[in-house]
Design a protein around this motif. Structure first.
Motif, PDB file in Angstrom:
ATOM      1  N   GLN A 121       0.821  -1.203   0.000  1.00 51.53           N
ATOM      2  CA  GLN A 121       0.000   0.000   0.000  1.00 51.53           C
ATOM      3  C   GLN A 121       0.864   1.267   0.000  1.00 51.53           C
ATOM      4  O   GLN A 121       1.729   1.437   0.848  1.00 51.53           O
ATOM      5  CB  GLN A 121      -0.892   0.032   1.233  1.00 51.53           C
ATOM      6  CG  GLN A 121      -1.936  -1.056   1.312  1.00 51.53           C
ATOM      7  CD  GLN A 121      -2.776  -0.923   2.557  1.00 51.53           C
ATOM      8  OE1 GLN A 121      -3.277   0.159   2.874  1.00 51.53           O
ATOM      9  NE2 GLN A 121      -2.937  -2.022   3.291  1.00 51.53           N
ATOM     10  N   THR A 122       0.612   2.128  -0.970  1.00 51.30           N
ATOM     11  CA  THR A 122       1.037   3.530  -0.940  1.00 51.30           C
ATOM     12  C   THR A 122      -0.271   4.289  -1.165  1.00 51.30           C
ATOM     13  O   THR A 122      -0.661   4.535  -2.307  1.00 51.30           O
ATOM     14  CB  THR A 122       2.082   3.844  -2.017  1.00 51.30           C
ATOM     15  OG1 THR A 122       1.664   3.295  -3.286  1.00 51.30           O
ATOM     16  CG2 THR A 122       3.430   3.236  -1.655  1.00 51.30           C
ATOM     17  N   PHE A 135      -6.919   0.762  -8.841  1.00 51.23           N
ATOM     18  CA  PHE A 135      -5.788   1.384  -8.138  1.00 51.23           C
ATOM     19  C   PHE A 135      -4.753   1.751  -9.187  1.00 51.23           C
ATOM     20  O   PHE A 135      -4.856   1.334 -10.345  1.00 51.23           O
ATOM     21  CB  PHE A 135      -5.184   0.446  -7.072  1.00 51.23           C
ATOM     22  CG  PHE A 135      -5.076  -0.993  -7.504  1.00 51.23           C
ATOM     23  CD1 PHE A 135      -3.995  -1.440  -8.239  1.00 51.23           C
ATOM     24  CD2 PHE A 135      -6.066  -1.910  -7.170  1.00 51.23           C
ATOM     25  CE1 PHE A 135      -3.890  -2.758  -8.640  1.00 51.23           C
ATOM     26  CE2 PHE A 135      -5.972  -3.241  -7.565  1.00 51.23           C
ATOM     27  CZ  PHE A 135      -4.886  -3.665  -8.294  1.00 51.23           C
ATOM     28  N   ARG A 136      -3.783   2.538  -8.787  1.00 49.23           N
ATOM     29  CA  ARG A 136      -2.704   2.930  -9.694  1.00 49.23           C
ATOM     30  C   ARG A 136      -1.407   2.328  -9.170  1.00 49.23           C
ATOM     31  O   ARG A 136      -1.169   2.312  -7.952  1.00 49.23           O
ATOM     32  CB  ARG A 136      -2.635   4.457  -9.795  1.00 49.23           C
ATOM     33  CG  ARG A 136      -3.865   5.033 -10.501  1.00 49.23           C
ATOM     34  CD  ARG A 136      -3.922   6.551 -10.481  1.00 49.23           C
ATOM     35  NE  ARG A 136      -4.125   7.076  -9.131  1.00 49.23           N
ATOM     36  CZ  ARG A 136      -5.315   7.146  -8.528  1.00 49.23           C
ATOM     37  NH1 ARG A 136      -6.412   6.698  -9.134  1.00 49.23           N
ATOM     38  NH2 ARG A 136      -5.411   7.665  -7.307  1.00 49.23           N
ATOM     39  N   ALA A 189       0.879   0.187  -4.742  1.00 45.78           N
ATOM     40  CA  ALA A 189      -0.496   0.362  -5.203  1.00 45.78           C
ATOM     41  C   ALA A 189      -1.232   1.377  -4.336  1.00 45.78           C
ATOM     42  O   ALA A 189      -1.157   1.326  -3.108  1.00 45.78           O
ATOM     43  CB  ALA A 189      -1.245  -0.972  -5.181  1.00 45.78           C
ATOM     44  N   THR A 190      -1.948   2.283  -4.992  1.00 43.80           N
ATOM     45  CA  THR A 190      -2.787   3.227  -4.259  1.00 43.80           C
ATOM     46  C   THR A 190      -4.020   2.495  -3.712  1.00 43.80           C
ATOM     47  O   THR A 190      -4.390   1.425  -4.198  1.00 43.80           O
ATOM     48  CB  THR A 190      -3.246   4.374  -5.157  1.00 43.80           C
ATOM     49  OG1 THR A 190      -4.033   3.849  -6.239  1.00 43.80           O
ATOM     50  CG2 THR A 190      -2.051   5.144  -5.721  1.00 43.80           C
ATOM     51  N   ASN A 191      -4.669   3.094  -2.731  1.00 46.73           N
ATOM     52  CA  ASN A 191      -5.859   2.468  -2.145  1.00 46.73           C
ATOM     53  C   ASN A 191      -7.131   2.805  -2.903  1.00 46.73           C
ATOM     54  O   ASN A 191      -8.174   2.179  -2.667  1.00 46.73           O
ATOM     55  CB  ASN A 191      -6.013   2.882  -0.675  1.00 46.73           C
ATOM     56  CG  ASN A 191      -5.048   2.140   0.225  1.00 46.73           C
ATOM     57  OD1 ASN A 191      -4.331   1.243  -0.212  1.00 46.73           O
ATOM     58  ND2 ASN A 191      -5.010   2.519   1.484  1.00 46.73           N
ATOM     59  N   GLY A 192      -7.084   3.750  -3.798  1.00 48.91           N
ATOM     60  CA  GLY A 192      -8.279   4.113  -4.542  1.00 48.91           C
ATOM     61  C   GLY A 192      -8.038   4.024  -6.036  1.00 48.91           C
ATOM     62  O   GLY A 192      -6.906   3.876  -6.480  1.00 48.91           O
TER      63      GLY A 192
END
Length: 329
Positions: A232-233, A262-263, A278-281
């Motif tokens: 997670q980032t 996610f990005r 990976a982004t959370n959204g």
């Protein structure tokens, strides 16, 4: 350490499977996870991409698979995630052993690791997986999916991954740069026996541990192996800072890639394991109602224009449903 926001822990783990229906049946019915997203491999749209999560697709709960039916069995070894472990509530391993007996799941004797009880098992493709008993706090962010497994025993997201490394030291330095702190070490039991297992912890509540073990076992990617582990980032800013920190260590991260839910940024860490940031959204509910996650084949972005062609090339699958299972009894 560079000026980065520490990663809260694991975001998802992506693995390679064989038969897609067998994969669905095991991870949904046998293990009780929710099929939160049924999509395609964006790099190979002839193959599915399945996402198995808790009830709401919470970050830190996603076990995902690329099923390639004709791919040979892989070999777990150096430069791979050798074990993926999930949290289950204290006292639930009796339930899981009984369930594994009922479903014919191959599992090993329980072991103790860092004061916790671990139940090792394998999925139908031979992927090494573990259940770890932990106390689930009242404010835990995961939401159990209870269609097949009762709440008091349901899987509650990731516990840890184990990395097998020929030379662990550069990887442990990387983990510390990413915000993981070494919290314990012990002689390994049941995994590269006799070597020292070092545990690194993030600050998040789910998927917070990464264990590192030295090994010289040869590896080959294929069915029953992990393709990559994502960390997670949570925001784009967090990810950009972490990407810069990783690059400053001499690694070669990609530019950001839009994965629709996610990005992502990808790079191979020093020992060869493929890492993802990976982004959370925007999350799995960004294109389907929460109540209907996994209900249809979702084709991200430009792939929607090729729906007829893509659907024609994918094998038919049936999502396990509790009412169907009861009718078969």
């Amino acid at each position: 350490m560079t000026d980065t926001t520490p990663s809260p822990g694991i975001h998802h783990v992506t693995c390679i499977a064989g038969d897609p229906q067998q994969n669905l049946d095991f991870w949904v019915e046998t293990l009780g996870l929710r099929l939160a997203k049924r999509s395609i491999n964006q790099d190979d749209p002839s193959a599915y991409h399945f996402f198995f999560t808790d009830a709401e697709g919470t970050p830190g709960t996603s076990m995902t698979f690329f099923p390639w039916a004709d791919l040979p069995r892989g070999t777990v070894g150096t430069g791979q995630v050798s074990r993926t472990a999930f949290r289950v509530p204290d006292g639930s391993l009796d339930y899981w052993e009984d369930r594994f007996d009922d479903y014919g799941v191959e599992y090993d004797d329980r072991i103790e690791r860092f004061g916790e009880t671990v139940l090792p098992f394998r999925d139908p493709d031979g992927l090494p997986v573990e259940l770890v008993e932990v106390e689930i706090p009242d404010d835990d962010p995961t939401v159990p999916w209870t269609e097949f497994v009762p709440e008091e025993s349901a899987i509650r997201g990731f516990h840890s991954v184990t990395l097998w490394e020929a030379d662990p030291e550069p990887t442990t330095n990387l983990l510390e740069t990413m915000g993981f702190e070494e919290v314990a070490s012990e002689q390994s039991e049941g995994d590269a026996s006799g070597d020292e297992r070092r545990r690194f912890a993030a600050q998040g509540p789910v998927g917070k541990y990464v264990d590192v073990l030295p090994t010289i076992e040869s590896s080959r990617q294929g069915r029953g192996t992990v393709h990559h582990v994502a960390f997670q980032t949570p925001t784009d800013e967090d990810q950009a800072a972490m990407r810069n920190a990783v690059q400053s260590m001499g690694l070669r991260p990609t530019t950001q890639i839009n994965r629709h839910w996610f990005r992502s940024v990808y790079f191979r860490e020093f020992g060869g394991v493929l890492f993802e940031l990976a982004t959370n959204g925007p999350g799995y509910a960004s294109d389907e109602p929460l109540d209907d996650l996994g209900g249809r084949l979702v084709l991200p972005g430009e792939f929607e224009d090729r729906r007829d062609e893509i659907e024609a090339g994918l094998p038919d699958v049936t999502i396990p449903r509790a009412e169907s299972a009861e009718a078969d009894d």
